[in-house]
Structure formats: C-alpha cells, structure tokens
Design an enzyme around this catalytic site. Sequence first.
Site, PDB file in Angstrom:
ATOM      1  CG  HIS A 266     -89.695 -25.837 -54.213  1.00  0.00           C
ATOM      2  ND1 HIS A 266     -89.951 -27.022 -53.567  1.00  0.00           N
ATOM      3  CD2 HIS A 266     -88.422 -25.500 -53.873  1.00  0.00           C
ATOM      4  CE1 HIS A 266     -88.887 -27.375 -52.851  1.00  0.00           C
ATOM      5  NE2 HIS A 266     -87.948 -26.469 -53.020  1.00  0.00           N
TER       6      HIS A 266
ATOM      7  CE1 TYR B 294     -76.194 -20.252 -41.373  1.00  0.00           C
ATOM      8  CE2 TYR B 294     -77.285 -22.337 -41.828  1.00  0.00           C
ATOM      9  CZ  TYR B 294     -76.717 -21.451 -40.930  1.00  0.00           C
ATOM     10  OH  TYR B 294     -76.670 -21.782 -39.601  1.00  0.00           O
TER      11      TYR B 294
ATOM     12  CD  GLN C 188     -83.307 -21.904 -57.997  1.00  0.00           C
ATOM     13  OE1 GLN C 188     -82.259 -21.262 -58.141  1.00  0.00           O
ATOM     14  NE2 GLN C 188     -83.445 -22.835 -57.077  1.00  0.00           N
TER      15      GLN C 188
ATOM     16  CE1 TYR D 263     -86.779 -22.458 -55.270  1.00  0.00           C
ATOM     17  CE2 TYR D 263     -88.526 -21.581 -53.861  1.00  0.00           C
ATOM     18  CZ  TYR D 263     -87.240 -22.092 -54.015  1.00  0.00           C
ATOM     19  OH  TYR D 263     -86.427 -22.216 -52.916  1.00  0.00           O
TER      20      TYR D 263
ATOM     21  CD  GLU E 248     -77.114 -16.449 -53.845  1.00  0.00           C
ATOM     22  OE1 GLU E 248     -78.239 -15.923 -53.865  1.00  0.00           O
ATOM     23  OE2 GLU E 248     -76.925 -17.672 -53.994  1.00  0.00           O
TER      24      GLU E 248
HETATM   25  P1  FAD Z   1     -90.212 -23.259 -48.577  1.00  0.00           P
HETATM   26  O1  FAD Z   1     -90.657 -21.866 -48.789  1.00  0.00           O
HETATM   27  O2  FAD Z   1     -90.447 -23.869 -47.241  1.00  0.00           O
HETATM   28  O3  FAD Z   1     -90.892 -24.160 -49.699  1.00  0.00           O
HETATM   29  C1  FAD Z   1     -90.522 -25.530 -49.844  1.00  0.00           C
HETATM   30  C2  FAD Z   1     -91.703 -26.311 -50.433  1.00  0.00           C
HETATM   31  O4  FAD Z   1     -92.772 -26.350 -49.477  1.00  0.00           O
HETATM   32  C3  FAD Z   1     -92.290 -25.670 -51.694  1.00  0.00           C
HETATM   33  O5  FAD Z   1     -92.697 -26.715 -52.545  1.00  0.00           O
HETATM   34  C4  FAD Z   1     -93.486 -24.888 -51.181  1.00  0.00           C
HETATM   35  O6  FAD Z   1     -94.519 -24.748 -52.164  1.00  0.00           O
HETATM   36  C5  FAD Z   1     -93.938 -25.735 -49.995  1.00  0.00           C
HETATM   37  N1  FAD Z   1     -94.471 -24.886 -48.907  1.00  0.00           N
HETATM   38  C6  FAD Z   1     -93.959 -23.733 -48.439  1.00  0.00           C
HETATM   39  N2  FAD Z   1     -94.691 -23.246 -47.426  1.00  0.00           N
HETATM   40  C7  FAD Z   1     -95.696 -24.132 -47.242  1.00  0.00           C
HETATM   41  C8  FAD Z   1     -96.784 -24.179 -46.347  1.00  0.00           C
HETATM   42  N3  FAD Z   1     -96.965 -23.232 -45.411  1.00  0.00           N
HETATM   43  N4  FAD Z   1     -97.642 -25.230 -46.432  1.00  0.00           N
HETATM   44  C9  FAD Z   1     -97.460 -26.212 -47.365  1.00  0.00           C
HETATM   45  N5  FAD Z   1     -96.431 -26.206 -48.244  1.00  0.00           N
HETATM   46  C10 FAD Z   1     -95.568 -25.179 -48.183  1.00  0.00           C
HETATM   47  N6  FAD Z   1     -80.277 -23.397 -49.908  1.00  0.00           N
HETATM   48  C11 FAD Z   1     -79.303 -23.459 -48.956  1.00  0.00           C
HETATM   49  O7  FAD Z   1     -79.105 -24.531 -48.355  1.00  0.00           O
HETATM   50  N7  FAD Z   1     -78.539 -22.366 -48.629  1.00  0.00           N
HETATM   51  C12 FAD Z   1     -78.718 -21.162 -49.231  1.00  0.00           C
HETATM   52  O8  FAD Z   1     -78.024 -20.198 -48.914  1.00  0.00           O
HETATM   53  C13 FAD Z   1     -79.741 -21.045 -50.247  1.00  0.00           C
HETATM   54  N8  FAD Z   1     -79.984 -19.869 -50.867  1.00  0.00           N
HETATM   55  C14 FAD Z   1     -80.994 -19.770 -51.798  1.00  0.00           C
HETATM   56  C15 FAD Z   1     -81.264 -18.535 -52.391  1.00  0.00           C
HETATM   57  C16 FAD Z   1     -82.286 -18.395 -53.337  1.00  0.00           C
HETATM   58  C17 FAD Z   1     -82.566 -17.048 -53.957  1.00  0.00           C
HETATM   59  C18 FAD Z   1     -83.059 -19.545 -53.710  1.00  0.00           C
HETATM   60  C19 FAD Z   1     -84.146 -19.422 -54.751  1.00  0.00           C
HETATM   61  C20 FAD Z   1     -82.801 -20.789 -53.109  1.00  0.00           C
HETATM   62  C21 FAD Z   1     -81.774 -20.916 -52.151  1.00  0.00           C
HETATM   63  N9  FAD Z   1     -81.508 -22.133 -51.519  1.00  0.00           N
HETATM   64  C22 FAD Z   1     -80.506 -22.213 -50.563  1.00  0.00           C
HETATM   65  C23 FAD Z   1     -82.241 -23.353 -51.891  1.00  0.00           C
HETATM   66  C24 FAD Z   1     -83.503 -23.594 -51.004  1.00  0.00           C
HETATM   67  O9  FAD Z   1     -83.089 -23.895 -49.691  1.00  0.00           O
HETATM   68  C25 FAD Z   1     -84.275 -24.752 -51.627  1.00  0.00           C
HETATM   69  O10 FAD Z   1     -84.831 -24.370 -52.855  1.00  0.00           O
HETATM   70  C26 FAD Z   1     -85.307 -25.422 -50.719  1.00  0.00           C
HETATM   71  O11 FAD Z   1     -85.687 -26.670 -51.311  1.00  0.00           O
HETATM   72  C27 FAD Z   1     -86.584 -24.625 -50.511  1.00  0.00           C
HETATM   73  O12 FAD Z   1     -86.368 -23.536 -49.721  1.00  0.00           O
HETATM   74  P2  FAD Z   1     -87.555 -22.460 -49.496  1.00  0.00           P
HETATM   75  O13 FAD Z   1     -87.078 -21.526 -48.470  1.00  0.00           O
HETATM   76  O14 FAD Z   1     -88.022 -21.903 -50.776  1.00  0.00           O
HETATM   77  O15 FAD Z   1     -88.672 -23.448 -48.886  1.00  0.00           O
END
Ligand code: FAD
Length: 287
Positions: A149, A49, A176, A145, A17
């Site tokens: 998370h 991003y 993560q 995670y 990455e």
């Molecule tokens: P989600 O999958 O939407 O989850 C967020 C929270 O909502 C979690 O607690 C989950 O349990 C809950 N949730 C999810 N879906 C639902 C649902 N349908 N109903 C109810 N609750 C739900 N951030 C950046 O800004 N730029 C990046 O490039 C970036 N790259 C990353 C790469 C990796 C490998 C990782 C692990 C993280 C990265 N992040 C990045 C950080 C990420 O944006 C944060 O961790 C963010 O807080 C959560 O993103 P997510 O896509 O996992 O969210």
Amino acid sequence: MKIKDLYANDKTVFSFEVFPPKRDNPIETIFETLDGLKDLDPDFISVTYGAGASLADNYTCEIASAIKDKYGIESAAHLTCVNSTKKEVTEVLKRLNDSGIDNILALRGDINPDIPPKKEFEYSSDLISFIRESGYDFGISGACYPETHIESKSQIEDIINLKKKVDAGAETLISQLFFDNSLFYDFIEKARIAGINVPIEAGIMPVVNKKQIERMVSLCGASLPGKFTKMMARYENKPEAMRDAGIAYAVNQIVDLLSHGVDGVHLYTMNNPYIARRISESVKSLF
Ligand code: FAD
C-alpha cells in the site's frame, strides 16, 4: 451466500467488479452493464463505494441488492469508513442487511486532502471489528496490496497490518491490480509465511487505453513490466489494437495465475461487458 463459502471444495473463484453511476445519472446505465455480464456467470459481483460518499450519495446498496435479486448472482457491497461516523456506518449496515446483502468488502478508503477524516475509524480493521460486533452476520472481505500500500513504509509493515485485518475478521482478500505476476506470487508467499491463510483473489485490470493506465498507476503505484510498456508505446494511438492487446495481456496473466493455483481472480470490468466477455470466454474453462 458468503464469499468464503464460494471457495468450498477447492473451487477457484472468478468474480467481477463494477462501479455505480454517479448519483445525478440514472441508475439504469448500470443495468445495461449487468445485462451484458449476467450470462458470463461470475461467482460474485462486487460494487464499489464512492470515495468520501455517504450511502445516500451512491447507488452501491441498490445495485448490490439487484445483482442478487434481479440477476441471481451473489454480490458484495464495498464500504469505506474513513469519512463516516459509527452512527452512519450503523445505518448503512442496517440498510445493507435489510436489502438482503450478504457480503461487504470493508475498506478504509483513500484519504482526500480536501475532506478531513471523521476519525471514528482509522483503519479498515476498525471497520471490520465494528461490523463483527454489530450483530449482523455479513461475510467480510478486505483489500490487499501485492506491491505494498502506498502509505506503508515497507512490505513487511504492510503485511503485518494485513494480518491484523484478517485477525479482525476478514475472511477473504481481494488484491489491488498488478501487471507483473511474479510480484503477486512473492506477496502470496510472504503473506502465507506471516500466517495469513484466507483465500486471496488476484485483481486483474485489462488495459483499455494509456490514459486509464496512467491514472490507475498514479493512484496505486503498480509497476509496469517492460513487455507491458512496449505494448502501450506501440499501440497507444490505435485504440482497437490497444484494446485487443490489453485483453490478450489480461488473458495471459490469468492463465499464468491459474497455472500457479491462485485462489481466485477478480476482474475489474470497468463496466465494460464487451471486454469482460472476451476475457471470460478465453479463460472460463480453466477455472
Ligand atoms: P487499510 O487496511 O486501513 O490500510 C491503509 C494503510 O494503513 C496501509 O498502509 C496499511 O498498511 C496501514 N494499516 C492498516 N491497518 C493498520 C493498523 N491496524 N495499524 C497500523 N497501520 C495499519 N476505495 C474506495 O473509495 N471505494 C471502493 O469501493 C474501493 N474498492 C477497493 C477494492 C479493492 C479490491 C482495493 C484493493 C482497493 C479499493 N479501494 C476503494 C481503495 C482503498 O480504499 C484504498 O487503497 C485505501 O487507501 C486503503 O484502503 P484499505 O481498506 O486497504 O486500508
């Protein structure tokens, strides 16, 4: 090529990455990083991003496209949705597609208290469904995670939500960072019991200095095993020793993960080809 297809014939995937330079810095700085990573031959390189940014504000698309065209390595563009409208995401998807990018790591993004979410996408699963319905044929990955998370009340709740992400269309997952492999194995077991059967890559971040780790841990809540905190305490004022100990720790983690049959390892390079090289050269023959 889609990331999911890299796993064909039970291959263990090794990916990197990188993050783009800030928009007011020259894009060339990332090419120095990529020049240093190229001959390590990763299966793909993903490009982060900027949180809260629009595509116009960061170089993700240009860099992911150059990784493919200039360096001949598969790439993935990270894409966050919490601060975007559907119209904006549609424009980004078109641009990624026009640039020949095959893979998106679809994320919600962190919620910044100073930037109110645009509320057109609530979760990453909404973005994944939106990409699926867009008509473009992207490979889609999501984040997971091992230590839950930070916004989730429990690991069970987080894994149930992760299943929704996979059901929406995430074909592979990237974890993560974590420093305690036993927590990763425990997470994998629970994810499999929950019916999450897609490949899961383990995210490994080599420690370079104490400040970096304190910042990362405050953001993601990774727990620090005793042997890790002892290492930091002993070498925190000796930068070279700290770097070497951090590389050795990451190598040990990767050897253990590979011995446990992990699907893949995603190395957070922090744009440091020297560290990526030392780690890759130590473990490459094990993949
Ligand atoms: P989600 O999958 O939407 O989850 C967020 C929270 O909502 C979690 O607690 C989950 O349990 C809950 N949730 C999810 N879906 C639902 C649902 N349908 N109903 C109810 N609750 C739900 N951030 C950046 O800004 N730029 C990046 O490039 C970036 N790259 C990353 C790469 C990796 C490998 C990782 C692990 C993280 C990265 N992040 C990045 C950080 C990420 O944006 C944060 O961790 C963010 O807080 C959560 O993103 P997510 O896509 O996992 O969210």
